[in-house]
Design a protein around this motif. Sequence first.
Motif, PDB file in Angstrom:
ATOM      1  N   ARG A   1     -16.281  94.855  35.356  1.00 48.49           N
ATOM      2  CA  ARG A   1     -14.856  94.634  34.144  1.00 48.49           C
ATOM      3  C   ARG A   1     -14.117  94.674  34.276  1.00 48.49           C
ATOM      4  O   ARG A   1     -13.010  94.973  35.196  1.00 48.49           O
ATOM      5  CB  ARG A   1     -15.819  95.731  33.412  1.00 48.49           C
ATOM      6  N   VAL A   2     -13.452  93.380  34.040  1.00 46.43           N
ATOM      7  CA  VAL A   2     -11.544  93.432  33.826  1.00 46.43           C
ATOM      8  C   VAL A   2     -10.595  93.845  32.923  1.00 46.43           C
ATOM      9  O   VAL A   2     -11.218  92.823  31.457  1.00 46.43           O
ATOM     10  CB  VAL A   2     -11.384  91.893  34.736  1.00 46.43           C
ATOM     11  N   THR A   3     -10.176  93.909  32.799  1.00 53.19           N
ATOM     12  CA  THR A   3      -9.184  94.743  32.064  1.00 53.19           C
ATOM     13  C   THR A   3      -7.577  93.752  32.003  1.00 53.19           C
ATOM     14  O   THR A   3      -7.125  94.122  32.934  1.00 53.19           O
ATOM     15  CB  THR A   3      -9.108  96.054  31.360  1.00 53.19           C
ATOM     16  N   CYS A   4      -7.518  92.826  30.567  1.00 56.29           N
ATOM     17  CA  CYS A   4      -5.925  92.110  31.591  1.00 56.29           C
ATOM     18  C   CYS A   4      -5.456  93.176  29.777  1.00 56.29           C
ATOM     19  O   CYS A   4      -5.978  93.373  28.353  1.00 56.29           O
ATOM     20  CB  CYS A   4      -6.497  91.229  30.803  1.00 56.29           C
ATOM     21  N   ILE A   5      -4.076  93.328  30.152  1.00 61.54           N
ATOM     22  CA  ILE A   5      -3.009  93.970  29.504  1.00 61.54           C
ATOM     23  C   ILE A   5      -1.756  92.571  29.335  1.00 61.54           C
ATOM     24  O   ILE A   5      -1.239  92.264  30.248  1.00 61.54           O
ATOM     25  CB  ILE A   5      -2.208  95.586  29.603  1.00 61.54           C
ATOM     26  N   LYS A   6      -1.864  92.553  27.747  1.00 66.70           N
ATOM     27  CA  LYS A   6      -1.509  90.910  27.430  1.00 66.70           C
ATOM     28  C   LYS A   6      -0.712  91.331  26.301  1.00 66.70           C
ATOM     29  O   LYS A   6      -0.539  91.870  25.483  1.00 66.70           O
ATOM     30  CB  LYS A   6      -1.555  90.098  27.756  1.00 66.70           C
ATOM     31  N   LYS A   7       0.713  90.628  26.938  1.00 68.56           N
ATOM     32  CA  LYS A   7       2.161  90.904  25.572  1.00 68.56           C
ATOM     33  C   LYS A   7       1.434  89.585  24.833  1.00 68.56           C
ATOM     34  O   LYS A   7       2.217  88.374  25.067  1.00 68.56           O
ATOM     35  CB  LYS A   7       3.416  90.633  25.914  1.00 68.56           C
ATOM     36  N   TYR A   8       2.052  89.837  23.414  1.00 70.74           N
ATOM     37  CA  TYR A   8       2.053  88.786  22.590  1.00 70.74           C
ATOM     38  C   TYR A   8       3.003  88.584  21.453  1.00 70.74           C
ATOM     39  O   TYR A   8       3.262  89.837  20.876  1.00 70.74           O
ATOM     40  CB  TYR A   8       0.648  89.715  21.526  1.00 70.74           C
ATOM     41  N   PHE A   9       3.465  87.545  21.451  1.00 70.05           N
ATOM     42  CA  PHE A   9       4.729  87.272  20.014  1.00 70.05           C
ATOM     43  C   PHE A   9       4.436  86.324  19.301  1.00 70.05           C
ATOM     44  O   PHE A   9       4.063  85.524  19.398  1.00 70.05           O
ATOM     45  CB  PHE A   9       6.111  86.223  20.557  1.00 70.05           C
ATOM     46  N   LEU A  10       4.299  86.923  18.031  1.00 71.39           N
ATOM     47  CA  LEU A  10       3.235  86.179  16.715  1.00 71.39           C
ATOM     48  C   LEU A  10       2.177  85.767  17.436  1.00 71.39           C
ATOM     49  O   LEU A  10       1.769  84.161  16.553  1.00 71.39           O
ATOM     50  CB  LEU A  10       4.773  85.144  16.313  1.00 71.39           C
ATOM     51  N   GLY A  11       1.568  86.622  17.565  1.00 68.98           N
ATOM     52  CA  GLY A  11       0.318  86.294  18.024  1.00 68.98           C
ATOM     53  C   GLY A  11      -0.320  85.205  19.111  1.00 68.98           C
ATOM     54  O   GLY A  11      -1.093  84.873  19.211  1.00 68.98           O
ATOM     55  N   ILE A  12       0.946  84.806  19.928  1.00 64.80           N
ATOM     56  CA  ILE A  12       0.872  84.255  20.982  1.00 64.80           C
ATOM     57  C   ILE A  12       1.100  84.830  21.809  1.00 64.80           C
ATOM     58  O   ILE A  12       2.172  85.469  21.830  1.00 64.80           O
ATOM     59  CB  ILE A  12       2.266  83.027  20.887  1.00 64.80           C
ATOM     60  N   PRO A  13      -0.247  84.599  22.892  1.00 65.31           N
ATOM     61  CA  PRO A  13       0.117  85.254  24.087  1.00 65.31           C
ATOM     62  C   PRO A  13       1.089  84.831  24.687  1.00 65.31           C
ATOM     63  O   PRO A  13       1.815  84.063  24.917  1.00 65.31           O
ATOM     64  CB  PRO A  13      -1.280  85.060  25.374  1.00 65.31           C
ATOM     65  N   ILE A  14       2.068  85.573  25.744  1.00 68.31           N
ATOM     66  CA  ILE A  14       3.929  85.591  26.721  1.00 68.31           C
ATOM     67  C   ILE A  14       3.359  85.819  27.870  1.00 68.31           C
ATOM     68  O   ILE A  14       3.756  84.679  28.746  1.00 68.31           O
ATOM     69  CB  ILE A  14       4.956  86.306  25.791  1.00 68.31           C
ATOM     70  N   LYS A  15       3.104  86.959  28.333  1.00 67.93           N
ATOM     71  CA  LYS A  15       1.947  87.359  29.664  1.00 67.93           C
ATOM     72  C   LYS A  15       1.623  88.340  30.336  1.00 67.93           C
ATOM     73  O   LYS A  15       1.644  89.365  29.119  1.00 67.93           O
ATOM     74  CB  LYS A  15       3.696  87.301  30.757  1.00 67.93           C
ATOM     75  N   THR A  16       1.004  88.066  30.486  1.00 76.17           N
ATOM     76  CA  THR A  16      -0.359  88.900  31.770  1.00 76.17           C
ATOM     77  C   THR A  16       1.110  90.953  31.989  1.00 76.17           C
ATOM     78  O   THR A  16       1.246  90.134  32.906  1.00 76.17           O
ATOM     79  CB  THR A  16      -0.820  88.710  32.438  1.00 76.17           C
ATOM     80  N   ILE A  17       0.507  91.723  31.269  1.00 71.72           N
ATOM     81  CA  ILE A  17       1.534  92.693  32.058  1.00 71.72           C
ATOM     82  C   ILE A  17       0.700  93.452  33.332  1.00 71.72           C
ATOM     83  O   ILE A  17       1.740  93.469  34.705  1.00 71.72           O
ATOM     84  CB  ILE A  17       1.958  93.725  30.896  1.00 71.72           C
ATOM     85  N   HIS A  18      -0.669  93.752  32.901  1.00 72.71           N
ATOM     86  CA  HIS A  18      -1.320  94.568  34.062  1.00 72.71           C
ATOM     87  C   HIS A  18      -2.973  94.013  34.114  1.00 72.71           C
ATOM     88  O   HIS A  18      -3.041  93.606  32.778  1.00 72.71           O
ATOM     89  CB  HIS A  18      -1.180  95.789  33.845  1.00 72.71           C
ATOM     90  N   GLU A  19      -3.651  93.609  35.691  1.00 69.89           N
ATOM     91  CA  GLU A  19      -4.973  93.648  34.816  1.00 69.89           C
ATOM     92  C   GLU A  19      -5.248  94.269  35.957  1.00 69.89           C
ATOM     93  O   GLU A  19      -4.973  94.344  37.027  1.00 69.89           O
ATOM     94  CB  GLU A  19      -5.435  91.740  35.435  1.00 69.89           C
ATOM     95  N   TYR A  20      -6.354  95.323  36.025  1.00 64.30           N
ATOM     96  CA  TYR A  20      -6.923  95.584  36.863  1.00 64.30           C
ATOM     97  C   TYR A  20      -8.864  95.700  36.662  1.00 64.30           C
ATOM     98  O   TYR A  20      -9.101  95.452  35.563  1.00 64.30           O
ATOM     99  CB  TYR A  20      -7.335  96.894  37.423  1.00 64.30           C
TER     100      TYR A  20
END
Length: 63
Positions: free
Chosen positions: A26-45
């Motif tokens: 199981r891979v969990t990605c934490i992403k930041k979204y701006f108006l529903g569009i992914p901007i960048k991946t903050i952390h992936e573990y």
Amino acid sequence: MKIIKIQRKTKYQKYYSSAMGTLNSRVTCIKKYFLGIPIKTIHEYRETYYGEVKTCDDCNLFI
């Protein structure tokens, strides 16, 4: 509707370990979204076979 939101998604991915071969994890990605569009991946573990939590930089992922 929020302008900026942070969302966590979990999915299964295959990765290769030299000791155990090919495994599903199981891979969990934490992403930041701006108006529903992914901007960048903050952390992936990922969670290992033994229950440890490691960053995805330590493994070779198959896509």
